[in-house]
Design a protein around this motif. Structure first.
Motif, mmCIF file in Angstrom:
data_model
loop_
_atom_site.group_PDB
_atom_site.id
_atom_site.type_symbol
_atom_site.label_atom_id
_atom_site.label_comp_id
_atom_site.label_asym_id
_atom_site.label_seq_id
_atom_site.Cartn_x
_atom_site.Cartn_y
_atom_site.Cartn_z
ATOM 1 N N LEU A 120 74.554 18.247 -20.886
ATOM 2 C CA LEU A 120 74.450 17.538 -22.173
ATOM 3 C C LEU A 120 74.294 16.033 -21.970
ATOM 4 O O LEU A 120 73.464 15.396 -22.634
ATOM 5 N N ARG A 121 75.083 15.466 -21.070
ATOM 6 C CA ARG A 121 74.982 14.026 -20.790
ATOM 7 C C ARG A 121 73.588 13.670 -20.277
ATOM 8 O O ARG A 121 72.974 12.698 -20.725
ATOM 9 N N ILE A 122 73.108 14.455 -19.336
ATOM 10 C CA ILE A 122 71.805 14.183 -18.728
ATOM 11 C C ILE A 122 70.691 14.360 -19.753
ATOM 12 O O ILE A 122 69.764 13.551 -19.813
ATOM 13 N N GLN A 123 70.801 15.388 -20.577
ATOM 14 C CA GLN A 123 69.796 15.627 -21.612
ATOM 15 C C GLN A 123 69.709 14.439 -22.559
ATOM 16 O O GLN A 123 68.626 13.989 -22.902
ATOM 17 N N GLN A 124 70.854 13.901 -22.960
ATOM 18 C CA GLN A 124 70.872 12.760 -23.875
ATOM 19 C C GLN A 124 70.399 11.483 -23.185
ATOM 20 O O GLN A 124 69.573 10.747 -23.725
ATOM 21 N N LEU A 125 70.918 11.213 -22.002
ATOM 22 C CA LEU A 125 70.583 9.980 -21.293
ATOM 23 C C LEU A 125 69.096 9.884 -20.975
ATOM 24 O O LEU A 125 68.478 8.833 -21.144
#
Length: 133
Positions: A120-125
């Motif tokens: 989720l973090r990587i997808q958003q970033l």
């Protein structure tokens, strides 16, 4: 945050338009067409998207190592890689990915319980529409 691609002529031409700059270990494997029923397609780690989950393993281009196995199981192709990764995340405390690099073997270990949150973090970033798992 791991970006995998199959080793194909298109990949080599797009990643390194100048043939003289292509990694020798990939060119050797490509020209030898070292595929078999057990390994239908060579899979390459193209890049590591920086995140805490893969800290210590580098980021960006990391030399295009070949994926050899996940959780001790040989990887036959991209589809098999995705299946092995999903299974390891669900069944094991840690995901172990073994690579073959130009300088020798390399092992990456990632904590399974942190994968979903990291995705989720990587997808958003990185503004990714969906992360294939």
């Amino acid at each position: 945050g791991l970006v995998f691609v199959p080793l194909t002529a298109d990949f080599l031409e797009q990643a390194w338009p100048n043939a003289n700059e292509r990694p020798p270990h990939l060119m050797d494997l490509f020209y030898r067409a070292a595929v078999s029923p057990e390994q239908r397609q060579a899979v390459v780690l193209l890049s590591i998207l920086q995140d805490d989950i893969n800290a210590g393993h580098g980021s960006g281009y990391v030399g295009a190592p070949l994926v050899e196995s996940v959780a001790g199981k040989s990887v036959a192709d991209m589809t098999d890689l995705a299946t092995c990764l999903r299974q390891a995340v669900q069944e094991d405390d840690f995901v172990q990915i073994d690579y073959k690099m130009a300088v020798g073997p390399y092992t990456m270990v990632i904590k399974s319980s942190e994968v979903a949150e990291a995705d989720l973090r990587i997808q958003q970033l990185y503004q990714l529409p969906e992360i294939g798992r």
